[in-house]
Design a protein around this motif. Structure first.
Motif, PDB file in Angstrom:
ATOM      1  N   ALA A   1      -5.888  15.759  12.549  1.00  0.00           N
ATOM      2  CA  ALA A   1      -4.919  14.678  12.385  1.00  0.00           C
ATOM      3  C   ALA A   1      -3.514  15.256  12.306  1.00  0.00           C
ATOM      4  CB  ALA A   1      -5.233  13.895  11.118  1.00  0.00           C
ATOM      5  N   ALA A   2      -2.549  14.487  12.791  1.00  0.00           N
ATOM      6  CA  ALA A   2      -1.158  14.941  12.766  1.00  0.00           C
ATOM      7  C   ALA A   2      -0.255  13.820  12.270  1.00  0.00           C
ATOM      8  CB  ALA A   2      -0.740  15.381  14.162  1.00  0.00           C
ATOM      9  N   ILE A   3       0.828  14.217  11.637  1.00  0.00           N
ATOM     10  CA  ILE A   3       1.849  13.245  11.210  1.00  0.00           C
ATOM     11  C   ILE A   3       2.949  13.277  12.263  1.00  0.00           C
ATOM     12  CG2 ILE A   3       3.562  12.707   9.424  1.00  0.00           C
ATOM     13  CD1 ILE A   3       1.524  14.093   7.439  1.00  0.00           C
ATOM     14  N   ARG A   4       3.176  12.138  12.903  1.00  0.00           N
ATOM     15  CA  ARG A   4       4.072  12.088  14.056  1.00  0.00           C
ATOM     16  C   ARG A   4       5.457  11.553  13.744  1.00  0.00           C
ATOM     17  NH1 ARG A   4       2.611  15.584  17.651  1.00  0.00           N
ATOM     18  NH2 ARG A   4       0.391  15.455  18.058  1.00  0.00           N
ATOM     19  N   HIS A   5       5.556  10.697  12.728  1.00  0.00           N
ATOM     20  CA  HIS A   5       6.829  10.010  12.508  1.00  0.00           C
ATOM     21  C   HIS A   5       6.885   9.517  11.066  1.00  0.00           C
ATOM     22  CE1 HIS A   5      10.221   7.553  14.345  1.00  0.00           C
ATOM     23  NE2 HIS A   5      10.126   7.040  13.133  1.00  0.00           N
ATOM     24  N   VAL A   6       8.046   9.661  10.429  1.00  0.00           N
ATOM     25  CA  VAL A   6       8.235   9.140   9.066  1.00  0.00           C
ATOM     26  C   VAL A   6       9.554   8.369   9.036  1.00  0.00           C
ATOM     27  CG1 VAL A   6       8.490   9.718   6.612  1.00  0.00           C
ATOM     28  CG2 VAL A   6       7.015  11.136   8.075  1.00  0.00           C
ATOM     29  N   SER A   7       9.505   7.113   8.617  1.00  0.00           N
ATOM     30  CA  SER A   7      10.731   6.318   8.438  1.00  0.00           C
ATOM     31  C   SER A   7      10.810   5.854   6.999  1.00  0.00           C
ATOM     32  CB  SER A   7      10.719   5.052   9.305  1.00  0.00           C
ATOM     33  OG  SER A   7      10.697   5.378  10.651  1.00  0.00           O
ATOM     34  N   THR A   8      12.005   5.907   6.423  1.00  0.00           N
ATOM     35  CA  THR A   8      12.186   5.384   5.066  1.00  0.00           C
ATOM     36  C   THR A   8      13.209   4.254   5.104  1.00  0.00           C
ATOM     37  OG1 THR A   8      13.874   7.053   4.636  1.00  0.00           O
ATOM     38  CG2 THR A   8      11.639   7.575   3.918  1.00  0.00           C
ATOM     39  N   LEU A   9      12.926   3.190   4.364  1.00  0.00           N
ATOM     40  CA  LEU A   9      13.830   2.040   4.335  1.00  0.00           C
ATOM     41  C   LEU A   9      14.021   1.588   2.888  1.00  0.00           C
ATOM     42  CD1 LEU A   9      11.555   1.358   6.900  1.00  0.00           C
ATOM     43  CD2 LEU A   9      13.504  -0.098   7.406  1.00  0.00           C
ATOM     44  N   TYR A  10      15.290   1.472   2.474  1.00  0.00           N
ATOM     45  CA  TYR A  10      15.581   1.046   1.112  1.00  0.00           C
ATOM     46  C   TYR A  10      15.879  -0.451   1.096  1.00  0.00           C
ATOM     47  CZ  TYR A  10      17.571   0.903  -3.553  1.00  0.00           C
ATOM     48  OH  TYR A  10      17.822   0.588  -4.862  1.00  0.00           O
ATOM     49  N   LYS A  11      15.122  -1.190   0.335  1.00  0.00           N
ATOM     50  CA  LYS A  11      15.254  -2.656   0.222  1.00  0.00           C
ATOM     51  C   LYS A  11      15.443  -3.328   1.590  1.00  0.00           C
ATOM     52  CE  LYS A  11      17.259  -2.953  -4.424  1.00  0.00           C
ATOM     53  NZ  LYS A  11      18.439  -3.374  -5.195  1.00  0.00           N
ATOM     54  N   PRO A  12      14.570  -3.074   2.532  1.00  0.00           N
ATOM     55  CA  PRO A  12      14.784  -3.638   3.875  1.00  0.00           C
ATOM     56  C   PRO A  12      14.479  -5.131   3.930  1.00  0.00           C
ATOM     57  CG  PRO A  12      12.659  -2.562   3.770  1.00  0.00           C
ATOM     58  CD  PRO A  12      13.306  -2.334   2.443  1.00  0.00           C
ATOM     59  N   ASP A  13      15.242  -5.855   4.740  1.00  0.00           N
ATOM     60  CA  ASP A  13      14.837  -7.227   5.044  1.00  0.00           C
ATOM     61  C   ASP A  13      13.979  -7.156   6.313  1.00  0.00           C
ATOM     62  OD1 ASP A  13      16.585  -6.979   7.168  1.00  0.00           O
ATOM     63  OD2 ASP A  13      18.194  -8.087   6.188  1.00  0.00           O
TER      64      ASP A  13
ATOM     65  N   GLU B   1      -0.615  -2.886   0.279  1.00  0.00           N
ATOM     66  CA  GLU B   1      -0.675  -4.144  -0.489  1.00  0.00           C
ATOM     67  C   GLU B   1      -1.327  -3.881  -1.833  1.00  0.00           C
ATOM     68  OE1 GLU B   1      -1.589  -7.178   3.092  1.00  0.00           O
ATOM     69  OE2 GLU B   1      -1.755  -8.047   1.092  1.00  0.00           O
ATOM     70  N   ASN B   2      -0.738  -4.502  -2.881  1.00  0.00           N
ATOM     71  CA  ASN B   2      -1.221  -4.180  -4.228  1.00  0.00           C
ATOM     72  C   ASN B   2      -1.474  -5.406  -5.097  1.00  0.00           C
ATOM     73  OD1 ASN B   2       1.341  -5.026  -4.802  1.00  0.00           O
ATOM     74  ND2 ASN B   2       2.078  -3.058  -5.571  1.00  0.00           N
ATOM     75  N   GLY B   3      -1.608  -6.571  -4.481  1.00  0.00           N
ATOM     76  CA  GLY B   3      -1.942  -7.783  -5.228  1.00  0.00           C
ATOM     77  C   GLY B   3      -0.814  -8.337  -6.068  1.00  0.00           C
ATOM     78  N   ASP B   4       0.425  -7.899  -5.805  1.00  0.00           N
ATOM     79  CA  ASP B   4       1.582  -8.337  -6.594  1.00  0.00           C
ATOM     80  C   ASP B   4       2.253  -9.516  -5.880  1.00  0.00           C
ATOM     81  OD1 ASP B   4       3.941  -8.678  -7.948  1.00  0.00           O
ATOM     82  OD2 ASP B   4       4.499  -6.553  -7.962  1.00  0.00           O
ATOM     83  N   THR B   5       2.108 -10.708  -6.428  1.00  0.00           N
ATOM     84  CA  THR B   5       2.664 -11.888  -5.753  1.00  0.00           C
ATOM     85  C   THR B   5       4.187 -11.937  -5.837  1.00  0.00           C
ATOM     86  OG1 THR B   5       2.293 -13.125  -7.776  1.00  0.00           O
ATOM     87  CG2 THR B   5       0.618 -13.341  -6.062  1.00  0.00           C
ATOM     88  N   ASP B   6       4.784 -11.189  -6.780  1.00  0.00           N
ATOM     89  CA  ASP B   6       6.250 -11.175  -6.909  1.00  0.00           C
ATOM     90  C   ASP B   6       6.919 -10.268  -5.879  1.00  0.00           C
ATOM     91  OD1 ASP B   6       6.378 -12.961  -8.914  1.00  0.00           O
ATOM     92  OD2 ASP B   6       6.965 -11.551 -10.505  1.00  0.00           O
ATOM     93  N   ARG B   7       6.154  -9.313  -5.364  1.00  0.00           N
ATOM     94  CA  ARG B   7       6.756  -8.344  -4.430  1.00  0.00           C
ATOM     95  C   ARG B   7       5.847  -8.201  -3.202  1.00  0.00           C
ATOM     96  NH1 ARG B   7       6.475  -6.521  -9.605  1.00  0.00           N
ATOM     97  NH2 ARG B   7       8.418  -6.224 -10.737  1.00  0.00           N
ATOM     98  N   PRO B   8       5.878  -9.204  -2.335  1.00  0.00           N
ATOM     99  CA  PRO B   8       4.939  -9.212  -1.202  1.00  0.00           C
ATOM    100  C   PRO B   8       5.321  -8.263  -0.066  1.00  0.00           C
ATOM    101  CG  PRO B   8       6.343 -11.142  -1.107  1.00  0.00           C
ATOM    102  CD  PRO B   8       6.736 -10.412  -2.357  1.00  0.00           C
ATOM    103  N   GLY B   9       6.536  -7.684  -0.118  1.00  0.00           N
ATOM    104  CA  GLY B   9       6.964  -6.783   0.958  1.00  0.00           C
ATOM    105  C   GLY B   9       6.948  -7.498   2.301  1.00  0.00           C
TER     106      GLY B   9
ATOM    107  N   ASN C   1       5.012  -0.295   0.510  1.00  0.00           N
ATOM    108  CA  ASN C   1       6.141  -0.935  -0.176  1.00  0.00           C
ATOM    109  C   ASN C   1       6.048  -0.592  -1.650  1.00  0.00           C
ATOM    110  OD1 ASN C   1       8.035  -2.651  -1.323  1.00  0.00           O
ATOM    111  ND2 ASN C   1       6.710  -4.465  -1.182  1.00  0.00           N
ATOM    112  N   TYR C   2       7.044   0.157  -2.150  1.00  0.00           N
ATOM    113  CA  TYR C   2       7.053   0.518  -3.558  1.00  0.00           C
ATOM    114  C   TYR C   2       7.992  -0.429  -4.300  1.00  0.00           C
ATOM    115  CZ  TYR C   2       7.459   3.272  -7.822  1.00  0.00           C
ATOM    116  OH  TYR C   2       7.450   3.675  -9.136  1.00  0.00           O
ATOM    117  N   PHE C   3       7.418  -1.429  -4.919  1.00  0.00           N
ATOM    118  CA  PHE C   3       8.132  -2.417  -5.739  1.00  0.00           C
ATOM    119  C   PHE C   3       9.366  -3.007  -5.042  1.00  0.00           C
ATOM    120  CE2 PHE C   3       5.853   0.016  -9.082  1.00  0.00           C
ATOM    121  CZ  PHE C   3       5.058  -1.028  -9.527  1.00  0.00           C
ATOM    122  N   ASP C   4       9.237  -3.285  -3.768  1.00  0.00           N
ATOM    123  CA  ASP C   4      10.306  -3.904  -2.973  1.00  0.00           C
ATOM    124  C   ASP C   4      11.573  -3.047  -2.890  1.00  0.00           C
ATOM    125  OD1 ASP C   4       8.983  -6.051  -2.011  1.00  0.00           O
ATOM    126  OD2 ASP C   4       9.909  -7.549  -3.324  1.00  0.00           O
TER     127      ASP C   4
END
Lengths: 354, 88
Positions: free
Chosen positions: A222-234, A263-271, A341-344
């Motif tokens: 297996a290989a990791i091909r791409h990593v993107s990070t987004l802060y509070k993205p819409d 997904e973590n079952g958090d209805t407040d932060r659905p991502g 998604n880490y806590f939106d």
């Protein structure tokens, strides 16, 4: 970046075998703690007496990972951690208060620093080269991966040890519970994805990888091909990031076989999970937070699980949604996209293939 | 005399707890054996922890490194030093 070897300590029986665990372990405490190995195989008695649980877990995982590829000496050690050694930090902070900033223990101070694990691995393996710890909350592991990718792109290294570690303590759990991060009611972890209330369940874990610029000749890798990070993205930010990922890797949406969702079952932060599933409708959705809980570097557990699935071409039943009958079938699994998604706040995309 | 014996016993228990010497009992620590290198095999970080032990439990603050080395040669030496310098 090819994953030559890997080791994972998690709330599941994931350590040592390098393969998918057969049955998932469940908890009903809203906090998933790691299944810990016999540390005496990896740590000498003089060292172990000073080490906290997080250090023991991280160090053992790193040693196991390196043990699997003894000929390859990493030219860099890059680790991500959201909180470092929480238990040592808590003990040290309590001492500051109790002894009014006098007579403080050196050990807890040393171990409360984030880069302690990096240093221990480097000293033990006598690796005097590049050594960095990223402490960027929900982006910590992703930044370790990005740094490794830069090293490979620059031709600075052929083998890099990359990993992450985070531990959950009782105090840290209590503080975050007050902030509304965890569910108020007790939830059994295997039913987490069916939950319809705010908050999620806590988790912890550590995984290490020996990444290389070349694949092995004799086995699928297996290989990791791409990593993107987004802060509070819409949603638009997500769309731009996903389109860029597909374009840069010369892919169409239907080329993604599996979606590994945080997904973590958090209805407040659905991502943007629903949007992602809709946009990559041909990809079969899989899940991992009910297996490891929520923590800063949970993406790393997703990477470990994804690597197993890609290399073994097998999807365990516990990775599917309990209320979804859709299964991947027998088609070859070529590509997998992790979306977490880490806590939106911190959200990331990691593309892997085999 | 008995007081010094009791102090040594207490000190050994405190050393085991403070340095997390798992599986070791006070009886296994020889009063005359060196604490560092040979004997108990402690290292420089342990010496810092022993300094903290002295300050917290006996109100002793060692400023001179040479004096500290001498005071922490063995359990005997430590107990003697505590008996002479303790403020609590």
């Amino acid at each position: 970046m090819y994953i030559r070897s890997a080791a994972c300590i998690s709330p599941q029986e994931s350590f040592g075998q390098g393969e998918l665990f057969e049955l998932a372990l469940h908890r009903d405490t809203n906090s998933m703690t790691c299944v810990e190995p016999d540390y005496s195989k990896y740590i000498n008695p003089v060292q172990i007496r000073r080490m906290s649980r997080a250090l023991k877990m991280g160090f053992s995982a790193a040693m196991e990972c390196l043990k699997q590829e003894p000929e390859r000496i990493p030219e860099a050690i890059i680790i991500g951690t959201g909180k470092g050694c929480m238990s040592d930090t808590e003990i040290f902070l309590h001492s500051i208060r109790e002894y009014q900033e006098t007579a403080l223990n050196a050990t807890y101070f040393i171990h409360s620093t984030y880069n302690q694990l990096n240093g221990m691995i480097a000293l033990n393996k006598k690796i005097n080269s590049y050594n960095v710890t990223y402490v960027h909350r929900g982006f910590s592991f992703e930044h370790a991966l990005l740094d490794a990718a830069l090293h490979f792109a620059e031709g600075d290294a052929k083998n890099i040890l990359v990993g992450s570690f985070d531990e959950m303590t009782r105090e840290h759990f209590t503080v975050k519970k007050h902030w509304g991060y965890w569910k108020q009611e007790k939830v059994q972890s295997d039913l987490l994805l069916l939950s319809e209330t705010p908050g999620t369940i806590a988790g912890e874990g550590t995984s290490f990888y020996l990444l290389s610029d070349t694949p092995p000749d004799d086995k699928p890798c297996a290989a990791i091909r791409h990593v993107s990070t987004l802060y509070k993205p819409d949603q638009q930010d997500m769309q731009i990031a996903l389109e860029a990922l597909l374009r840069e890797n010369d892919l169409k949406p239907e080329d993604i076989d599996l979606l590994m969702l945080g997904e973590n079952g958090d209805t407040d932060r659905p991502g943007h999970y629903a949007w992602m599933k809709q946009t990559l409708a041909s990809a079969t959705p899989l899940y991992f937070k009910h297996l490891c809980g929520e923590y800063d570097t949970a993406t790393n557990f997703a990477c470990w699980l994804s690597r197993c699935i890609l290399e073994q071409q097998r999807i365990p039943e516990y990775a599917y949604h309990p209320a979804d009958d859709r299964r991947h079938g027998n088609q070859k699994i070529k590509r997998l996209l992790i979306y977490n998604n880490y806590f939106d706040l911190n959200q990331s995309l990691v593309l892997m293939n085999v | 005399m008995q007081e010094l014996q009791d102090l040594k016993q207490t000190l050994k228990t405190q050393i085991i707890e403070s340095l997390n010497l798992q599986g070791m009992s006070p009886d296994e620590i020889d009063d005359n054996a060196p604490l560092f290198g040979e004997g108990l095999g402690l290292d420089s970080i342990d010496s810092l922890e022993l300094m903290v032990l002295l300050e917290r439990n006996y109100g002793i603050k060692i400023e001179d490194a040479r004096e500290g080395r001498k005071a922490m040669e063995s359990v005997n030496a430590m107990a003697q030093y505590i008996a002479e310098h303790r403020t609590k």
